[in-house]
Design a protein around this motif. Structure first.
Motif: not given
Length: 242
Positions: A101-107, A239-241
């Motif tokens: 979301n914009n520059q925020e990344v969650s995995i 799963k990406p890091k």
């Protein structure tokens, strides 16, 4: 008297048994035609990977999507809009979701129910395809109806790991034109419609897929391109890091 009673019972049973045998023969013929229409066992086994790209209209907004699959149970699906994206993946054992979301990344890892669903979606072949060989599901011919001015065969499928579903096959082409997913009460929870079939590398693919919930359209996907056997590495689905 007993002999007469047995004879009467047999006379009542004969039409039922005859119908059951004819029905089984018809179902077998339908599945044979379906298998042939979708490439046959040998050709489909040679289909090792798939890439589908296009757009999807959902909640009044158009997203780009990219879906890739690899045998036997690997899938990665990306939905993107401007700088935002959601990627869901399954590598055969582990399911995950990456949200930007914009520059925020969650995995995050998927829970058991979501992982079961994505595993179900990641398989290459419908439960109809290998039924004549493996018989892993219970399949029954329900009826033949007219749907959108075409003759359609309705098959009910009960799989061991999911609720029942109904597959609607075009009588002429044996292509899947609709799938109804039923809930525990036997009511239609999700309905998927497949249109605009085109042949890619000898395999038929629907280039327009509509998803409905309780009769209301929730998404409309239009495919721009399909590529087969790209040689995708398995690490692509892990799963990406970041």
């Amino acid at each position: 008297m007993l002999a007469k009673l047995i004879l009467v019972c047999l006379l009542y049973l004969l039409p039922i048994l005859s119908f059951a045998q004819d029905d089984a023969f018809t179902l077998e013929s339908i599945l044979q035609r379906f298998t042939k229409a979708y490439g046959g066992f040998r050709d489909v086994d040679a289909l090792s990977s798939l890439s589908v790209e296009g757009t999807i209209l959902q909640n009044g907004r158009t997203f780009d999507f990219l879906m890739r699959k690899k045998r036997p149970h690997s899938m990665r699906y990306r939905l993107s809009y401007e700088s935002n994206s959601i990627i869901t993946g399954y590598d055969g054992s582990q399911g995950w979701i990456r949200t930007k979301n914009n520059q925020e990344v969650s995995i995050d890892l998927l829970d058991d129910e979501a992982r079961r669903k994505i595993r179900h979606q990641s398989r290459f072949d419908s439960p109809l395809f290998y039924h004549l060989q493996k018989r892993e599901s219970q399949i029954e011919l329900i009826e033949r109806i007219i749907l959108d001015e075409r003759s359609v065969l309705v098959l009910e499928v009960i799989e061991y790991d999911s609720e029942a579903s109904r597959y609607y096959l075009d009588f002429e082409t044996a292509h899947i034109v609709r799938v109804d997913y039923l809930d525990a009460d036997g009511e239609v929870s999700i309905q998927t419609l497949y249109r605009d079939y085109r042949v890619v590398e000898g395999f038929p693919f629907a280039f327009e897929i509509e998803t409905r919930v309780k009769g209301e359209t929730k998404s409309l996907a239009k495919v721009n391109s399909i590529d087969v056997n790209l040689g995708i590495f398995s690490v692509y689905f892990a799963k990406p890091k970041n």
